[in-house]
Motif scaffolding. Structure first.
Motif, PDB file in Angstrom:
ATOM      1  N   MET A   1      30.513  29.362  44.190  1.00 47.49           N
ATOM      2  CA  MET A   1      31.282  28.806  43.026  1.00 47.49           C
ATOM      3  C   MET A   1      32.222  29.944  42.752  1.00 47.49           C
ATOM      4  O   MET A   1      31.777  31.217  42.457  1.00 47.49           O
ATOM      5  CB  MET A   1      30.610  28.440  42.153  1.00 47.49           C
ATOM      6  CG  MET A   1      31.323  27.485  40.942  1.00 47.49           C
ATOM      7  SD  MET A   1      30.208  26.685  40.224  1.00 47.49           S
ATOM      8  CE  MET A   1      31.383  25.408  39.474  1.00 47.49           C
ATOM      9  N   GLU A   2      33.496  29.595  42.333  1.00 47.28           N
ATOM     10  CA  GLU A   2      34.480  30.747  41.987  1.00 47.28           C
ATOM     11  C   GLU A   2      34.359  31.178  40.700  1.00 47.28           C
ATOM     12  O   GLU A   2      34.343  30.179  39.930  1.00 47.28           O
ATOM     13  CB  GLU A   2      35.787  30.452  42.248  1.00 47.28           C
ATOM     14  CG  GLU A   2      36.643  31.564  42.027  1.00 47.28           C
ATOM     15  CD  GLU A   2      38.444  31.020  41.929  1.00 47.28           C
ATOM     16  OE1 GLU A   2      38.697  31.073  43.078  1.00 47.28           O
ATOM     17  OE2 GLU A   2      38.973  30.958  40.918  1.00 47.28           O
ATOM     18  N   HIS A   3      34.008  32.321  40.246  1.00 46.80           N
ATOM     19  CA  HIS A   3      34.052  32.816  39.076  1.00 46.80           C
ATOM     20  C   HIS A   3      34.597  34.141  38.774  1.00 46.80           C
ATOM     21  O   HIS A   3      34.032  34.993  39.138  1.00 46.80           O
ATOM     22  CB  HIS A   3      32.780  32.774  38.278  1.00 46.80           C
ATOM     23  CG  HIS A   3      32.774  33.441  36.657  1.00 46.80           C
ATOM     24  ND1 HIS A   3      33.452  32.610  35.635  1.00 46.80           N
ATOM     25  CD2 HIS A   3      32.339  34.531  36.224  1.00 46.80           C
ATOM     26  CE1 HIS A   3      33.454  33.172  34.702  1.00 46.80           C
ATOM     27  NE2 HIS A   3      32.935  34.261  35.151  1.00 46.80           N
ATOM     28  N   ILE A   4      35.953  34.474  38.641  1.00 44.58           N
ATOM     29  CA  ILE A   4      36.476  35.581  38.477  1.00 44.58           C
ATOM     30  C   ILE A   4      36.021  36.640  37.515  1.00 44.58           C
ATOM     31  O   ILE A   4      36.121  36.023  36.323  1.00 44.58           O
ATOM     32  CB  ILE A   4      38.044  35.066  38.285  1.00 44.58           C
ATOM     33  CG1 ILE A   4      38.629  34.376  39.476  1.00 44.58           C
ATOM     34  CG2 ILE A   4      38.778  36.680  38.378  1.00 44.58           C
ATOM     35  CD1 ILE A   4      38.402  35.041  40.639  1.00 44.58           C
ATOM     36  N   ARG A   5      35.603  37.723  37.660  1.00 44.34           N
ATOM     37  CA  ARG A   5      35.059  38.616  36.877  1.00 44.34           C
ATOM     38  C   ARG A   5      35.862  40.080  36.781  1.00 44.34           C
ATOM     39  O   ARG A   5      35.685  40.729  35.613  1.00 44.34           O
ATOM     40  CB  ARG A   5      33.514  39.056  37.183  1.00 44.34           C
ATOM     41  CG  ARG A   5      33.509  39.781  38.504  1.00 44.34           C
ATOM     42  CD  ARG A   5      32.158  40.269  38.685  1.00 44.34           C
ATOM     43  NE  ARG A   5      32.071  40.887  40.206  1.00 44.34           N
ATOM     44  CZ  ARG A   5      32.396  42.093  40.541  1.00 44.34           C
ATOM     45  NH1 ARG A   5      32.733  43.107  39.742  1.00 44.34           N
ATOM     46  NH2 ARG A   5      32.254  42.339  41.755  1.00 44.34           N
TER      47      ARG A   5
ATOM     48  N   LEU B   1      33.939  39.572  48.180  1.00 49.33           N
ATOM     49  CA  LEU B   1      34.145  39.578  46.688  1.00 49.33           C
ATOM     50  C   LEU B   1      35.266  38.474  46.525  1.00 49.33           C
ATOM     51  O   LEU B   1      35.793  38.518  45.145  1.00 49.33           O
ATOM     52  CB  LEU B   1      34.603  40.799  46.305  1.00 49.33           C
ATOM     53  CG  LEU B   1      33.276  41.759  46.204  1.00 49.33           C
ATOM     54  CD1 LEU B   1      34.076  43.303  46.106  1.00 49.33           C
ATOM     55  CD2 LEU B   1      32.120  41.415  45.642  1.00 49.33           C
TER      56      LEU B   1
ATOM     57  N   GLU C   1      35.123  36.596  43.195  1.00 46.88           N
ATOM     58  CA  GLU C   1      35.021  37.254  41.994  1.00 46.88           C
ATOM     59  C   GLU C   1      36.099  38.014  41.516  1.00 46.88           C
ATOM     60  O   GLU C   1      36.145  38.306  40.400  1.00 46.88           O
ATOM     61  CB  GLU C   1      33.529  38.234  42.099  1.00 46.88           C
ATOM     62  CG  GLU C   1      32.494  37.444  42.695  1.00 46.88           C
ATOM     63  CD  GLU C   1      31.331  38.476  43.197  1.00 46.88           C
ATOM     64  OE1 GLU C   1      31.441  39.715  42.774  1.00 46.88           O
ATOM     65  OE2 GLU C   1      30.784  38.258  43.969  1.00 46.88           O
TER      66      GLU C   1
END
Ligand SMILES: Cc1cc2nc3c(=O)[nH]c(=O)nc-3n(C[C@H](O)[C@H](O)[C@H](O)COP(=O)(O)O)c2cc1C
Ligand code: SF4
Ligand code: SF4
Ligand code: SF4
Ligand code: FES
Ligand code: FES
Lengths: 596, 121
Positions: free
Chosen positions: A1-5, A37, A40
């Motif tokens: 799942m995409e979660h940009i950190r 990555l 992320e």
């Protein structure tokens, strides 16, 4: 799942692109994919940070780590260490020029700390090709407020209260100019954005257009509403291809979302924007020449009045402002004129963007509040003089400006103080010169520039600058005569008083200001046939002063036996033989040999 | 785009994406030393990111840090909440993540069974 950190901001301004930021971007895409990555990390292309000599510049958020001179080969390390393991890559951090201290955070760098970035607030922080980024940063709020909550008169009042003055050179009050155009009779009116930016070394307008084009469009649209114009034209030099490209993208996006077009924000106001590419002659930045150029005629100034506000493009009322002027408008509408007027000095409000260049540690764009001193700009933001040399002068205001000496360093930078000191704000070029600069040579350089850019329409400018250049050239070549200084002064006075346009009227400024503050250098050239800075090659021989003890060391090192003299008596150099290698000067234990 | 309210709504939506550019006062920090990675720190980190995305949590910065010298306790995860001490958890497995997020990050209750240390800020 995409979660940009994390966000990686890559500078894609003209400066960084030319130092290789496109390759760096490709490398980031590749390496981030290689490390798995992609979900992320987001890679964002931005406009110029104004620190191009440090480019390519990369900033990693949320930490806000500032990496400079990033090369393709460095990217794998940034991805492996920083993005994957959270370890900052120290060797790519910025170092302060004098202390050599490594700085991690963008905001902690002295170059940025003292700045007040309002016009440049988004530059380097948003993607200029994504309208959503501009909106997220508060964009188009001003246009919305103006159209739905304010009358055109209220908009003009707000701009008047703000005290905003034109950033294109003249410093004319913007609100007043808008009022003239509003009151002028005519069904069709125009808004023109002057993005000609002809001053050598200046690139603030380019950076704003490349880094935050929507801000300029928004300012123009607000102006259109205020004066009752339905058409805007951006006159931009063809040498700015990236600015033109980003403007085109921005216009298309703004049309798509309804910020440009018909019935904007549900009102009766329609506004469209076109781009006109200029051929790039310096004089075409002058407003009447610019109008002629848009109409397809030769870019030559005409006499005013009538002013463009009354009879401008195609004879219609036209309001012309500079890029930076328009870029100031949205924040004035959103935060109010009073807020804006609280920044700066009594008669110069807000901030000004300067292009710092020359013999200074940090070159680049610096936005500062009006009233800051020259010393703060040069030493705190600029990091002082390159290679520990001594400051000599700062040339401010481009070819129309003047040179100020050390004694003027504490002058507050605002329109009126600069004029009084013999310089001017101009478009904000700021060239720092060190002890190795010859001020006569500098004056010659600028007169040479204006002379070759003169359109030739009127005699004082066409012939007068030619004469000034001749005299200056003679002086630097050792052919200066008694009376030259008086002649220069006379010519300067006449040209200033009689030339048709600003180019001619201001062309003598560099000469007048260098004569005002550095007369001794003119005198040394003319009377002693000596260039104190050792720049003018005809005059920059080496000579032996009375400090000579007659030790003979210099004589031994001279490769062409140009030095003669008896032991224990003062030696001398035969200028005919001397090849100016400088070997003797380094050898003399008594510092008795001088250059110039 | 017809009204100021439309613009405002759109802006609020768009701003959540840009929050990554600011360090939030709530942070989850994963130890990414060599031993951490060997012990599965990446998997834990991905689990953290997934959990945050799934629960649509906002204003949390997920960062990494270097080895802190407690390698036998890896994977180490620190949680920082505004004005509270920094809590370190040890031997964290991906399956522990939902509990740490729900209990501590969201509700401020320390997960005792994983607790290994505390740093007053
Ligand atoms: C020779 C000459 C060149 C000029 N070049 C520019 C320029 O490149 N950009 C600019 O905005 N104004 C330039 N100006 C000033 C314009 O004539 C005009 O005053 C200005 O665009 C008005 O905008 P402002 O009130 O926002 O400063 C130049 C003037 C002269 C005399
Ligand atoms: S002052 Fe110079 S540039 Fe201006 S109109 Fe006269 S000749 Fe042309
Ligand atoms: S500068 Fe070189 S050539 Fe000239 S006198 Fe000195 S040593 Fe000789
Ligand atoms: S080295 Fe210096 S002191 Fe010695 S002879 Fe030459 S100029 Fe004079
Ligand atoms: S182009 Fe990158 S800092 Fe100017
Ligand atoms: S000929 Fe133009 S000013 Fe005299």
């Amino acid at each position: 799942m995409e979660h940009i950190r994390a966000h990686v901001l890559l500078c894609a301004g003209t400066g960084c692109i030319s130092s290789g930021s496109k390759k760096v971007e490709a490398a980031f895409q590749r390496e981030v994919a290689r490390k798995g990555l992609i979900d992320e990390i987001k890679i964002v292309e931005t406009g110029c940070h104004g620190f191009c000599e440090m480019g390519p510049i990369v900033i990693v958020y949320p930490e806000g780590v500032f990496y400079c001179h990033v090369k393709e080969e460095d990217v794998a390390e940034i991805v492996d260490s920083h993005l994957y393991k959270g370890r900052i890559v120290e060797r790519l951090l910025y170092r302060e020029p004098i202390s050599h201290e490594k700085i991690i955070n963008y905001n902690e760098i002295n170059f940025y700390k003292k700045q007040k970035r309002m016009v440049l607030a988004n530059c380097g922080h948003i993607s200029p090709e994504v309208i959503e980024d501009y909106i997220a940063a508060g964009g188009y709020e001003a246009l919305g407020q103006a159209l739905t909550k304010m009358t055109p008169e209220q908009v003009i009042d707000e701009v008047k209260v703000s005290g905003l003055r034109g950033r294109g050179g003249g410093g004319f009050p913007t609100g007043m100019k808008w009022e003239f155009a509003k009151k002028a009779a005519g069904d069709q009116k125009y808004v023109i954005c002057n993005a000609d930016e002809g001053d050598p070394g200046a690139f603030m307008d380019r950076s704003v257009l490349e880094g935050d084009p929507h801000r300029v469009l928004e300012g123009m649209a607000v102006c259109g509403y205020a004066i009752g114009a339905s058409e805007g034209i951006i006159y931009v030099r063809a040498e700015y291809p990236l600015a033109i490209k980003r403007l085109k993208v921005a216009i298309a996006q703004a049309e798509e979302m309804g910020f440009i077009g018909k019935h904007i924000f549900g009102s009766d106001f329609d506004f469209k924007v076109k781009i006109k590419e200029g051929a790039g002659a310096f004089v075409c930045g002058e407003e009447t020449a610019l109008l002629a150029s848009i109409e397809g005629q030769r870019g030559m100034p005409r006499s005013r009045p009538p002013f463009p506000a009354i009879s401008g493009l195609w004879g219609k009322p036209t309001n012309i402002n500079n890029v930076e002027t328009f870029a100031n408008v949205p924040q004035i509408i959103v935060n109010g004129g009073e807020w804006y007027a609280s920044i700066g000095t009594e008669k110069s409000k807000g901030t000004k963007v300067f292009a710092l260049t020359g013999k200074i540690n940090n070159t680049g764009l610096a936005e500062v509040p009006m009233g800051i001193t020259m010393r703060e700009i040069i030493y705190e933001i600029g990091g002082g003089i390159l290679n520990g040399k001594k400051f000599k002068a700062v040339q401010i205001g481009g070819p129309s400006g003047g040179c100020l000496p050390e004694s003027m360093l504490d002058l507050p930078v605002d329109y009126d103080s600069l004029i009084q000191a013999g310089a001017m704000m101009g478009s904000g070029g700021l060239v720092v010169m060190d002890e190795d600069t010859c001020m006569v040579d500098v004056a010659k350089f600028f007169v040479n520039f204006t002379q070759s850019e003169s359109c030739g329409k009127c005699t004082p400018c066409r012939e007068g600058t030619k004469r000034m250049l001749e005299i200056l050239t003679n002086i630097t070549e050792g052919k200066g005569k008694k009376g030259d200084i008086e002649l220069l002064q006379q010519l300067a006075k006449n040209i200033k008083a009689t030339a048709l346009c600003g180019l001619g009227q201001t062309a003598p400024n560099p000469v007048l200001s260098t004569m005002r503050y550095f007369m001794d250098e003119y005198e040394a050239h003319i009377n002693e046939k000596r260039c104190p800075a050792g720049v003018c090659s005809h005059l920059s021989g080496y000579s032996i002063t009375e400090n000579c003890k007659g030790c003979g060391l210099c004589k031994q090192v001279c490769p062409v036996t140009a030095i003669s003299g008896e032991v224990k008596s003062r030696h001398s150099i035969d200028q005919e033989k001397c090849i100016k290698c400088g070997a003797c000067m380094g050898k003399c234990p008594f510092k008795a040999i001088r250059k110039g | 785009m017809k009204t100021l309210e439309d613009l405002k709504k759109l802006r609020e939506q768009l701003q959540s994406d840009r929050k990554v550019r600011k360090m939030s006062s709530t942070q989850v920090i994963v130890g990414m030393g060599t031993c951490g990675i060997a012990a599965g720190a990446r998997e834990v980190m991905i689990a953290i990111l997934d959990e945050i995305a799934q629960k649509k949590l906002e204003d949390i910065s997920v960062c990494q840090t270097d080895c802190i010298g407690m390698c036998q306790q890896e994977v180490l995860v620190d949680v920082v909440r505004p004005n509270e001490p920094r809590i370190t958890y040890g031997r964290v497995k991906p399956t522990d993540v939902p509990k740490i997020i729900a209990e501590h990050v969201v509700n401020g209750r320390i997960v005792e069974e994983l607790f290994v240390g505390k740093i007053e800020q």
